[in-house]
Design a protein around this motif. Structure first.
Motif, PDB file in Angstrom:
ATOM      1  N   ARG A  21       0.829  -1.209   0.000  1.00 16.73           N
ATOM      2  CA  ARG A  21       0.000   0.000   0.000  1.00 16.73           C
ATOM      3  C   ARG A  21       0.859   1.253   0.000  1.00 16.73           C
ATOM      4  NH1 ARG A  21      -1.395   3.321   4.013  1.00 16.73           N
ATOM      5  NH2 ARG A  21      -3.290   4.561   3.827  1.00 16.73           N
ATOM      6  N   ARG A  22       1.920   1.259   0.820  1.00 11.39           N
ATOM      7  CA  ARG A  22       2.812   2.417   0.874  1.00 11.39           C
ATOM      8  C   ARG A  22       3.564   2.598  -0.445  1.00 11.39           C
ATOM      9  NH1 ARG A  22       6.560   1.505   5.795  1.00 11.39           N
ATOM     10  NH2 ARG A  22       7.421   3.525   5.153  1.00 11.39           N
ATOM     11  N   LEU A  23       4.008   1.499  -1.027  1.00 15.56           N
ATOM     12  CA  LEU A  23       4.686   1.589  -2.322  1.00 15.56           C
ATOM     13  C   LEU A  23       3.765   2.217  -3.358  1.00 15.56           C
ATOM     14  CD1 LEU A  23       6.420  -1.914  -2.463  1.00 15.56           C
ATOM     15  CD2 LEU A  23       7.592   0.289  -2.336  1.00 15.56           C
ATOM     16  N   TRP A  24       2.521   1.787  -3.361  1.00 13.19           N
ATOM     17  CA  TRP A  24       1.560   2.333  -4.323  1.00 13.19           C
ATOM     18  C   TRP A  24       1.297   3.811  -4.035  1.00 13.19           C
ATOM     19  CZ3 TRP A  24      -0.609   2.280  -8.781  1.00 13.19           C
ATOM     20  CH2 TRP A  24      -1.787   2.985  -8.999  1.00 13.19           C
ATOM     21  N   ALA A  25       1.129   4.168  -2.764  1.00 12.84           N
ATOM     22  CA  ALA A  25       0.816   5.552  -2.402  1.00 12.84           C
ATOM     23  C   ALA A  25       1.908   6.506  -2.865  1.00 12.84           C
ATOM     24  CB  ALA A  25       0.629   5.667  -0.889  1.00 12.84           C
ATOM     25  N   PHE A  26       3.159   6.049  -2.859  1.00  7.04           N
ATOM     26  CA  PHE A  26       4.274   6.913  -3.221  1.00  7.04           C
ATOM     27  C   PHE A  26       4.742   6.711  -4.667  1.00  7.04           C
ATOM     28  CE2 PHE A  26       5.498   6.480   1.501  1.00  7.04           C
ATOM     29  CZ  PHE A  26       4.567   7.444   1.847  1.00  7.04           C
ATOM     30  N   GLU A  45      -5.305   2.341 -18.372  1.00 12.95           N
ATOM     31  CA  GLU A  45      -6.619   2.969 -18.435  1.00 12.95           C
ATOM     32  C   GLU A  45      -7.734   1.929 -18.383  1.00 12.95           C
ATOM     33  OE1 GLU A  45      -6.856   5.435 -21.863  1.00 12.95           O
ATOM     34  OE2 GLU A  45      -5.384   6.908 -21.127  1.00 12.95           O
ATOM     35  N   GLU A  46      -7.429   0.710 -18.811  1.00 13.25           N
ATOM     36  CA  GLU A  46      -8.425  -0.362 -18.761  1.00 13.25           C
ATOM     37  C   GLU A  46      -8.516  -1.007 -17.383  1.00 13.25           C
ATOM     38  OE1 GLU A  46      -5.919  -0.262 -20.945  1.00 13.25           O
ATOM     39  OE2 GLU A  46      -7.024   0.536 -22.670  1.00 13.25           O
ATOM     40  N   GLY A  47      -7.640  -0.566 -16.467  1.00 15.14           N
ATOM     41  CA  GLY A  47      -7.669  -1.104 -15.106  1.00 15.14           C
ATOM     42  C   GLY A  47      -6.777  -2.307 -14.896  1.00 15.14           C
ATOM     43  N   ALA A  48      -5.916  -2.625 -15.870  1.00 17.05           N
ATOM     44  CA  ALA A  48      -5.021  -3.775 -15.732  1.00 17.05           C
ATOM     45  C   ALA A  48      -3.774  -3.393 -14.934  1.00 17.05           C
ATOM     46  CB  ALA A  48      -4.616  -4.289 -17.113  1.00 17.05           C
ATOM     47  N   TRP A  49      -3.391  -4.223 -13.991  1.00 17.57           N
ATOM     48  CA  TRP A  49      -2.188  -3.987 -13.184  1.00 17.57           C
ATOM     49  C   TRP A  49      -0.983  -4.559 -13.925  1.00 17.57           C
ATOM     50  CZ3 TRP A  49       0.039  -1.400  -9.481  1.00 17.57           C
ATOM     51  CH2 TRP A  49       1.194  -1.887  -8.879  1.00 17.57           C
ATOM     52  N   VAL A  50      -0.062  -3.689 -14.338  1.00 14.11           N
ATOM     53  CA  VAL A  50       1.122  -4.119 -15.087  1.00 14.11           C
ATOM     54  C   VAL A  50       2.411  -3.814 -14.324  1.00 14.11           C
ATOM     55  CG1 VAL A  50      -0.009  -3.902 -17.323  1.00 14.11           C
ATOM     56  CG2 VAL A  50       1.186  -1.933 -16.368  1.00 14.11           C
ATOM     57  N   GLY A  51       2.289  -3.289 -13.125  1.00 13.39           N
ATOM     58  CA  GLY A  51       3.469  -2.995 -12.323  1.00 13.39           C
ATOM     59  C   GLY A  51       4.015  -4.244 -11.654  1.00 13.39           C
ATOM     60  N   LYS A  52       5.273  -4.186 -11.257  1.00 10.20           N
ATOM     61  CA  LYS A  52       5.907  -5.306 -10.567  1.00 10.20           C
ATOM     62  C   LYS A  52       6.697  -4.783  -9.374  1.00 10.20           C
ATOM     63  CE  LYS A  52       6.446  -8.512 -14.450  1.00 10.20           C
ATOM     64  NZ  LYS A  52       7.417  -9.362 -15.203  1.00 10.20           N
ATOM     65  N   ILE A  53       6.634  -5.499  -8.266  1.00 12.07           N
ATOM     66  CA  ILE A  53       7.425  -5.154  -7.086  1.00 12.07           C
ATOM     67  C   ILE A  53       8.811  -5.776  -7.246  1.00 12.07           C
ATOM     68  CG2 ILE A  53       7.670  -5.410  -4.596  1.00 12.07           C
ATOM     69  CD1 ILE A  53       4.672  -5.406  -4.342  1.00 12.07           C
ATOM     70  N   LEU A  83      12.190  -2.459  -1.436  1.00 12.69           N
ATOM     71  CA  LEU A  83      11.290  -2.755  -2.547  1.00 12.69           C
ATOM     72  C   LEU A  83      10.978  -1.495  -3.339  1.00 12.69           C
ATOM     73  CD1 LEU A  83       8.766  -5.053  -0.643  1.00 12.69           C
ATOM     74  CD2 LEU A  83      10.693  -5.785  -2.050  1.00 12.69           C
ATOM     75  N   MET A  84      10.713  -1.659  -4.616  1.00 12.11           N
ATOM     76  CA  MET A  84      10.328  -0.532  -5.462  1.00 12.11           C
ATOM     77  C   MET A  84       9.353  -1.027  -6.528  1.00 12.11           C
ATOM     78  SD  MET A  84      14.086  -0.078  -7.271  1.00 12.11           S
ATOM     79  CE  MET A  84      13.690   1.444  -8.122  1.00 12.11           C
ATOM     80  N   LEU A  85       8.488  -0.128  -7.002  1.00 13.04           N
ATOM     81  CA  LEU A  85       7.510  -0.479  -8.025  1.00 13.04           C
ATOM     82  C   LEU A  85       8.038  -0.068  -9.396  1.00 13.04           C
ATOM     83  CD1 LEU A  85       4.013   0.432  -6.515  1.00 13.04           C
ATOM     84  CD2 LEU A  85       4.831  -1.815  -7.201  1.00 13.04           C
TER      85      LEU A  85
END
Length: 279
Positions: A21-26, A45-53, A83-85
């Motif tokens: 949650r903190r990684l996402w917030a920042f 924009e379609e709501g797909a999560w493409v990020g990786k920790i 960790l980083m996004l």
């Protein structure tokens, strides 16, 4: 608990509670990569999560930069500072056996710090104002307000945008402290600009004394004021106050215009406490 084939425990586990949650917030919904900056969205924009920790110091023997681990506290390997996004491309770039040697620990920590500094609303403030529930409700803070700033069309300095973001999130915390009915009345007045007291009574099918109690709650919060007509509350009007906005006196009008033009229901923000709709 994850095990290796030989029965020993693996270091690589899910991030500690609250870390994702903190990684996402920042993150600002962008890959943390820098030099040059990567603007890849972590949620499309379609709501797909493409990020990786990604791990800065790899958790498993043989993984990227694992040799930098002091071998003491394995929990640190899945904590926020390690960790980083990233987008998929840069995640694979720093972990690939072919390219990982180009990205030492110090370099990745600097990349992470530089990126997150642009979006950081202090951890203490976030935890105090948004993690705790108030009257059974939880506030979702804005993290960038990019959608709002784009709608506003103002060419603001990043420091000015950060200042507005912090003020809006403090305001969000105050709204979260109101009862649900008070938030509903507030949303109605924001939408209508000025609202007749009898109209609100009919809209909410409320008892007069109950509604007056809600109005007093909103007046105390410096958000709504009841203008009596010749000392007759039943014929008065509810108008907006700007005391809770801390210098953002035009925010009521801006919020109304933003919701109208961007097809956002103001109740999602003020009643459901989803200030992330501004992002």
């Amino acid at each position: 608990m994850a095990k290796r084939a030989n029965g020993s425990e693996k270091n690589r586990k899910e991030p500690l509670p609250g870390v994702a949650r903190r990684l996402w917030a920042f993150s600002g919904n962008e890959c943390a990569w820098g030099d040059p900056t990567c603007s890849t969205r972590l949620v499309t924009e379609e709501g797909a999560w493409v990020g990786k920790i990604a791990h800065i110091i790899g958790a498993e023997p043989g993984s990227a930069r694992h040799e930098a681990w002091d071998g003491k506290d394995a929990e640190q390997l899945r904590d926020f500072d390690n960790l980083m996004l990233l987008c998929g491309v840069h995640h694979d770039l720093i972990d690939s056996s072919v390219t990982r040697h180009n990205y030492p620990v110090a370099y990745l920590r600097a990349v992470k710090q530089r990126h997150e500094a642009r979006y950081r609303y202090t951890v203490d403030d976030i935890e105090a104002e948004f993690s705790d529930t108030v009257s059974g409700s939880q506030v979702r803070p804005a993290t960038t307000m990019r959608r709002f700033f784009a709608w506003e069309g103002a060419d603001q300095d990043p420091s000015d945008e950060q200042y507005v973001l912090e003020l809006v999130n403090r305001f969000a915390g105050r709204v979260g402290g109101l009862t649900r009915m008070a938030r509903q009345v507030l949303a109605l007045v924001v939408h209508e600009r000025t609202t007749d007291f009898p109209l609100v009574l009919r809209r909410f099918s409320a008892h007069r004394d109950e509604l007056l109690s809600v109005v007093r709650e909103l007046q105390k919060a410096q958000m709504v004021y009841l203008h009596d007509e010749v000392d007759d509350e039943d014929r008065g009007q509810l108008s907006l106050l700007s005391g809770a906005l801390e210098g953002l006196d035009e925010m009521w009008d801006a919020l109304r215009g933003f919701c109208r033009d961007e097809s956002v229901d103001v109740k999602e923000i003020l009643v459901d406490l989803d200030f992330s709709r501004l992002d």
